[in-house]
Scaffold this active site. Structure first.
Site, PDB file in Angstrom:
ATOM      1  N   GLU A 327       0.528  -8.101  -9.285  1.00 27.58           N
ATOM      2  CA  GLU A 327       0.732  -7.862 -10.717  1.00 27.58           C
ATOM      3  C   GLU A 327       0.858  -9.162 -11.503  1.00 27.58           C
ATOM      4  OE1 GLU A 327       2.185  -6.363  -8.240  1.00 27.58           O
ATOM      5  OE2 GLU A 327       2.590  -4.256  -8.638  1.00 27.58           O
ATOM      6  N   LYS A 436       5.769  -5.246   4.997  1.00 28.26           N
ATOM      7  CA  LYS A 436       4.652  -6.173   4.816  1.00 28.26           C
ATOM      8  C   LYS A 436       4.305  -6.803   6.149  1.00 28.26           C
ATOM      9  CE  LYS A 436       2.633  -8.688   1.179  1.00 28.26           C
ATOM     10  NZ  LYS A 436       2.723  -9.613   0.066  1.00 28.26           N
TER      11      LYS A 436
END
Ligand code: AMP
Length: 536
Positions: A327, A436
């Site tokens: 983002e 992750k």
């Protein structure tokens, strides 16, 4: 203001970066290692010229303003040409991650409504798994020769047969690029970058206290060009006139080290998993590679362990930790040792360098606690990090994920931090329920929902556990239904129908019941204490 535009109306566009590479740095090298390990050499000038032809070819296929052009490519010169062609013609480059599950890719291309896709021939099989999910108007294939499978167009033919495009004048607020990010639950969300965001991000990447990119540098993005603009390296190279080395699909330690040494790379960037493997290779054969040109090793995407900083220091290589997000185009913070710490003890220096860093210029940070109050920068209070700045997304494609944006214009990162008096952040936890692994996201919630759809499973909770190689791996804690039985391999097979193999947990722990909070949520802190690394 004299005659029309005042200076601050001048648009910041990707076109100006590409034209700069073409005019001022045409001879700087662009080296690609093909999937078959052969080396292809070209230049920034040649890529920029071919980008003009490629843009004309795309226009003649009907690609107009704002249309999405998808790419399913490795780090290779054709991908760079698309970076240089698509935004300047007024269209939007949409990079796809070939490691995602077919179902996810199918959703993403339909959601983005991509009109064309450019696929490397080595990825045609991946493409075949999701091509029916969306009606692409054209499929373009990058092949060694000029042939293309039935019904597809050959990239080289298109480029060779087209006249160079004269770039149109563009508004800087126009979309230039697009990338999807995994959601905690549900579907991935599209992030769109404007021309203005890309230009300002490139300038900041090139600053001395960030990556210090100049016309004397050679950059090797290990980070894929399909991950958040390869952290801005391709456009920073165009801006500054740095050479580029594009490593293709083979990212094993020896292949990358060979390229770093052979091409005299000065700056490189990627996730910790890659650098961990390279460190092991360097430790095993410290004199095999001449890395004397290498001065910048940017590591981000996941936390950098102190042992990695120490390990590279032993080889005379300084790791720079960075933090960012899709983002954010993606750079948010960088952790350069401040001058004030240059003479402090090794311990103090490592302590500082293992933090995620200080906001880069033009980026603002703050953090708020559970009550919504701003936390003091005292390195003790914990809060969720929020950011704002000229390259922070204002929202997601199709208005999704509005909860991630505050009413006063800040983006909620989902990272839980402490901030010290210098403004240096340390990520201490993650509010988002994700794992992750090797720089790629796995949604715990999606895994849990799929596990609980198995007839033998009553409850399932997935947590992240540390892993030396991958950073984190998912671990599933499962409570079976009364009288039911299931072995890990049954659950694994069940998950593999909907998840890519690397997303499936390696470990399954069976418990009579999963501990829950008063509001009925799984008590993941307790599960981490029992099965994982307490205090994550
Ligand atoms: P992505 O959008 O896939 O780039 O992932 C962004 C997220 O990766 C951040 O919100 C963090 O949770 C994590 N991340 C990125 N860089 C770091 C870092 N240096 N240390 C710890 N976590 C990081």
């Amino acid at each position: 203001m004299i005659n029309g535009l005042s200076t601050d109306d001048y648009p910041l566009t990707v076109t100006s970066l590409v034209e700069r590479a073409e005019r001022f740095h045409p001879h700087r090298p662009v080296v690609s290692r093909r999937p078959d390990a052969s080396i292809h050499r070209t230049t920034l000038g040649e890529c920029s010229r071919r980008a003009r032809q490629l843009a004309s070819a795309l226009r003649s296929l009907g690609i107009g303003d704002g249309d999405r052009v998808a790419t399913l490519l490795w780090n290779q010169s054709e991908h760079l040409e698309l970076y240089f062609a698509v935004p300047p013609m007024g269209a939007v480059i949409h990079t796809l991650n070939p490691r995602l599950h077919a179902e996810e890719l199918g959703f993403i291309v339909a959601d983005a409504d991509d009109r064309v896709i450019v696929v490397d021939e080595s990825l045609l099989e991946v493409f075949s798994t999701f091509r029916d999910a969306h009606a692409f108007e054209h499929v373009i294939v990058v092949t060694h020769d000029r042939s293309a499978p039935e019904g597809m167009l050959a990239y080289e033919n298109l480029v060779a047969g087209a006249q160079p495009m004269t770039w149109p004048v563009l508004d800087e607020r126009r979309a230039a690029a697009m990338c999807y990010t995994s959601g905690t639950t549900g579907r991935p969300k599209g992030v769109v970058y404007s021309h203005r965001a890309v230009v300002l991000h490139s300038l900041v990447i090139a600053l001395p206290d960030t990556l210090a990119v100049s016309a004397r540098d050679v950059l090797l993005p290990v980070v894929p060009l399909f991950h958040a603009n390869a952290w801005g390296l391709p456009y920073a190279a165009a801006l500054a006139g740095a050479g580029l080395v594009l490593p293709g699909p083979r990212l094993d330690a020896v292949s990358v080290l060979d390229l770093l040494a052979d091409e005299r790379v000065t700056v490189t960037a990627g996730v910790p998993t890659v650098w961990m493997a390279m460190l092991n290779a360097l430790d095993a054969e410290p004199h095999r590679w001449d890395l004397s040109a290498l001065r910048g090793l940017a590591v981000g995407g996941a936390a950098v362990p102190r042992s990695m900083l120490e390990g590279y220091d032993r080889h005379g290589l300084t790791v720079l930790q960075m933090w960012g997000m899709t983002e954010l185009a993606p750079l948010g913070t960088a952790c350069r040792l401040p001058q004030a710490l240059e003479h402090s003890t090794a311990d103090e220096q490592y302590d500082f360098r293992s933090r995620q860093g200080v906001a880069v210029p033009l980026m603002e940070i703050r953090a708020r606690n559970d009550d919504g109050a701003l936390i003091p920068w005292d390195d003790t209070a914990l809060g969720e990090l929020e950011v704002r700045g000229p390259w922070v997304a204002a929202g997601y494609h199709r208005g999704r994920g509005a909860d991630n944006f505050t009413s006063d214009g800040w983006f909620r990162t989902g990272d839980i931090v402490r901030i010290d008096e210098r403004g240096c952040i340390r990520i201490c936890d993650r509010a988002k329920d994700l794992v992750k692994s090797g720089g790629e996201w796995i949604s715990s919630v999606d895994l849990e929902n799929h596990l609980m759809a198995h007839p033998s499973v009553a409850q399932a909770a997935v947590i992240a556990v540390s892993d030396e190689r991958w950073g984190e791996r998912p671990l599933a804690v499962v409570a079976l239904r009364d009288g039911a039985t299931a072995e890990p391999q049954d659950l694994r097979r069940h998950l593999e129908r909907d998840f890519a193999r690397w997303q499936v947990p390696d470990r399954f722990e069976f418990v009579p019941a999963i501990p829950c909070t008063a509001t009925g949520k799984f008590k993941k802190t307790q599960l981490r204490e029992t099965f994982g690394d307490a205090g994550r």
